[in-house]
Scaffold this active site. Structure first.
Site, short mmCIF file in Angstrom:
data_model
loop_
_atom_site.label_atom_id
_atom_site.label_comp_id
_atom_site.label_asym_id
_atom_site.label_seq_id
_atom_site.Cartn_x
_atom_site.Cartn_y
_atom_site.Cartn_z
CD GLU A 1 -0.36 -5.99 15.04
OE1 GLU A 1 -0.32 -5.31 14.00
OE2 GLU A 1 -1.31 -5.97 15.83
NE ARG B 1 -2.27 -2.37 2.80
CZ ARG B 1 -2.70 -2.85 3.96
NH1 ARG B 1 -3.79 -2.38 4.50
NH2 ARG B 1 -2.02 -3.79 4.57
O1 LIG Z 1 4.86 -1.71 11.24
P1 LIG Z 1 4.62 -3.14 10.88
O2 LIG Z 1 4.26 -4.00 12.08
O3 LIG Z 1 5.74 -3.73 10.09
O4 LIG Z 1 3.30 -3.20 9.99
C1 LIG Z 1 3.04 -2.27 8.96
C2 LIG Z 1 2.92 -2.94 7.62
O5 LIG Z 1 1.79 -3.84 7.65
C3 LIG Z 1 1.00 -3.58 6.50
O6 LIG Z 1 1.46 -4.28 5.38
P2 LIG Z 1 1.36 -5.87 5.24
O7 LIG Z 1 2.58 -6.51 5.82
O8 LIG Z 1 0.03 -6.32 5.77
O9 LIG Z 1 1.49 -6.10 3.69
P3 LIG Z 1 0.65 -5.60 2.42
O10 LIG Z 1 0.82 -4.11 2.34
O11 LIG Z 1 1.33 -6.32 1.33
O12 LIG Z 1 -0.78 -6.01 2.63
C4 LIG Z 1 1.18 -2.10 6.25
O13 LIG Z 1 0.83 -1.75 4.92
C5 LIG Z 1 2.64 -1.91 6.56
O14 LIG Z 1 3.47 -2.14 5.42
N1 LIG Z 2 -2.38 -3.18 13.80
C1 LIG Z 2 -2.56 -3.04 12.48
N2 LIG Z 2 -3.67 -2.43 12.03
C2 LIG Z 2 -3.85 -2.27 10.72
N3 LIG Z 2 -3.01 -2.67 9.77
C3 LIG Z 2 -1.90 -3.30 10.18
N4 LIG Z 2 -0.89 -3.82 9.50
C4 LIG Z 2 -0.01 -4.32 10.37
N5 LIG Z 2 -0.43 -4.17 11.64
C5 LIG Z 2 -1.63 -3.52 11.55
#
Ligand SMILES: O=P(O)(O)OC[C@H]1O[C@H](OP(=O)(O)OP(=O)(O)O)[C@H](O)[C@@H]1O
Ligand SMILES: Nc1ncnc2[nH]cnc12
Length: 147
Positions: A64, A27
């Site tokens: 997470e 994203r």
């Molecule tokens: O601070 P953090 O604990 O690392 O989490 C944040 C990340 O989690 C989400 O991406 P996700 O890993 O879900 O991947 P995506 O964007 O491919 O859906 C979000 O878009 C961040 O990149």
């Molecule tokens: N706590 C959270 N809420 C929404 N998006 C997330 N992506 C990773 N951790 C998240």
């Protein structure tokens, strides 16, 4: 959306002329290229495994709800480049830290990280600041956990 992009772009436009905007898949793609175009910087994507066609360097990380990996094309950045790293959201900060590890391995200095949403309870900001990297976030948000 347009307002978010304008506010983040204005912040960086006023700070200094960054040479690179690095955005994180998936994203971060919504924001990174537009911010780069607005401030006249080049932009580089970091993607999930097996998406980039050329030779890559990889960095695994924990977040997470599991683990993941980011990849960057060899040659996408040059040693001595200065970068801002852009994503949609910071939670634990694991994704931003993995991006910084990749960039530092390639000799690029990360000046600041930026995102639209910060989840403060997961303390990503503290994790970045413990590495000496500031975080610019537009809004703070609390997410309720499902029981
Ligand atoms: O601070 P953090 O604990 O690392 O989490 C944040 C990340 O989690 C989400 O991406 P996700 O890993 O879900 O991947 P995506 O964007 O491919 O859906 C979000 O878009 C961040 O990149
Ligand atoms: N706590 C959270 N809420 C929404 N998006 C997330 N992506 C990773 N951790 C998240």
């Amino acid at each position: 959306m347009l307002l978010n992009l304008r506010v983040i772009s204005f912040h960086f436009f006023n700070l200094c002329a960054y040479m690179l905007v690095v955005y994180l898949w998936a994203r971060g793609f919504i924001f990174g290229p537009s911010i780069a175009l607005a401030i006249g910087a080049k932009f580089v994507p970091l993607r999930k495994p097996k998406k980039l066609p050329g030779e890559v360097i990889s960095e695994k990380y924990v977040l997470e709800y599991g683990s993941d990996c980011l990849e960057m094309h060899v040659g996408a950045v040059t040693s001595g480049d200065r970068a801002i790293v852009v994503d949609d959201l910071i939670a634990t900060g694991g994704t931003f830290c993995a991006a910084m590890n990749l960039l530092e391995r390639a000799g690029t200095e990360v000046v600041e990280c930026a995102c639209v949403i910060e989840v403060p309870e997961l303390k990503g900001r503290e994790r970045l600041e413990s590495r000496g990297k500031p975080l610019y976030a537009l809004v703070e948000s609390q997410f309720e956990r499902r029981s």
